[in-house]
Scaffold this active site. Structure first.
Site, PDB file in Angstrom:
ATOM      1  N   HIS A   1       0.845  -1.201   0.000  1.00 29.88           N
ATOM      2  CA  HIS A   1       0.000   0.000   0.000  1.00 29.88           C
ATOM      3  C   HIS A   1       0.875   1.243   0.000  1.00 29.88           C
ATOM      4  CE1 HIS A   1      -3.640  -2.305   0.502  1.00 29.88           C
ATOM      5  NE2 HIS A   1      -3.150  -2.916   1.578  1.00 29.88           N
ATOM      6  N   CYS A   2       1.592   1.430  -1.075  1.00 28.81           N
ATOM      7  CA  CYS A   2       2.550   2.527  -1.173  1.00 28.81           C
ATOM      8  C   CYS A   2       2.356   3.215  -2.522  1.00 28.81           C
ATOM      9  CB  CYS A   2       3.977   1.975  -1.051  1.00 28.81           C
ATOM     10  SG  CYS A   2       5.291   3.189  -1.289  1.00 28.81           S
ATOM     11  N   GLY A   3       2.719   4.475  -2.582  1.00 31.80           N
ATOM     12  CA  GLY A   3       2.620   5.183  -3.847  1.00 31.80           C
ATOM     13  C   GLY A   3       3.507   4.581  -4.919  1.00 31.80           C
ATOM     14  N   PHE A   4       4.496   3.794  -4.507  1.00 35.23           N
ATOM     15  CA  PHE A   4       5.418   3.167  -5.459  1.00 35.23           C
ATOM     16  C   PHE A   4       5.053   1.712  -5.755  1.00 35.23           C
ATOM     17  CE2 PHE A   4       7.970   6.545  -3.465  1.00 35.23           C
ATOM     18  CZ  PHE A   4       8.375   7.247  -4.611  1.00 35.23           C
ATOM     19  N   THR A   5       3.928   1.244  -5.190  1.00 32.38           N
ATOM     20  CA  THR A   5       3.561  -0.164  -5.356  1.00 32.38           C
ATOM     21  C   THR A   5       3.420  -0.555  -6.826  1.00 32.38           C
ATOM     22  OG1 THR A   5       2.468  -0.235  -3.200  1.00 32.38           O
ATOM     23  CG2 THR A   5       1.821  -1.916  -4.773  1.00 32.38           C
TER      24      THR A   5
END
Length: 198
Positions: free
Chosen positions: A77-81
């Site tokens: 759950h990350c902006g870079f996922t």
């Protein structure tokens, strides 16, 4: 008597000749101990971790086998996922050339799902990941797993999710790339090409 002496000398000569031939044959079949043997596994990879959503233990040295390795700390759950997609493309493009990719799921930055099944679904379902993903462990701080402890010593500790560590085939060098480096960036691919060419 002379005939006996000559025969005896001849027999000894034949015996010596046989010994020389046997020694030569053995020398040809004996590996040269001065030749370089199989590449040893670097210390940072001498560990086993549980595979994501599985009981299977993954031995990093077995994955390594003298190949270049890309190690990435991931979070679901990350902006870079979305970089999972780019990493999988790298895997498809480079796996036959000798690159091994390993993802270390981690909640060290508070963005990994507590539900391992959900993480599994995001990696394998949403992004079609086929490279090895490991169950969540810490990648920084006092409880960091031993591989990331070594990576931090050799380069730097991860500052966020999706930091990338390119380990050379001989295990002697580590290149660090931050979260902002996309898997499809020219700079990153050039670094992989160089690592594979060594």
């Amino acid at each position: 008597m002379k005939i006996h002496a000559v025969f005896k000398s001849f027999s000894r000569a034949i015996a010596v000749l046989n010994c020389v031939q046997i020694s030569a044959a053995l020398a040809q079949n004996t590996p040269d101990t001065h030749e370089t043997g199989p590449k040893s596994c670097p210390e940072l990879l001498q560990h086993s971790y549980r595979k994501l959503h599985s009981k299977q233990q993954i031995d990093l040295c077995e994955l390594y086998q003298g190949k270049a390795m890309l190690i990435v700390n991931t979070a679901s759950h990350c902006g870079f996922t979305k970089q999972f997609g780019g990493l999988e493309q790298l895997n498809q493009d480079y796996k036959d050339r000798g690159l091994v990719i390993v993802g270390f799921a981690s909640d060290s930055f508070n963005q990994e799902s507590a539900d391992e099944l959900e993480s599994f679904g995001i990696c394998y379902g949403n992004y079609g990941v086929t490279f090895t993903m490991l169950a969540a462990t810490d990648v920084k701080g006092a409880n960091a797993n031993p591989t990331f402890v070594e990576l931090s010593k050799l380069s730097q500790a991860p500052s966020w999710n999706f930091n990338k560590y390119l380990v050379s085939a001989d295990g002697l060098s580590v290149q660090h790339f931050g979260s902002m480096t996309k898997p499809d960036s020219d700079k990153f691919r050039q670094a992989i090409d160089s690592a594979l060419a060594q």
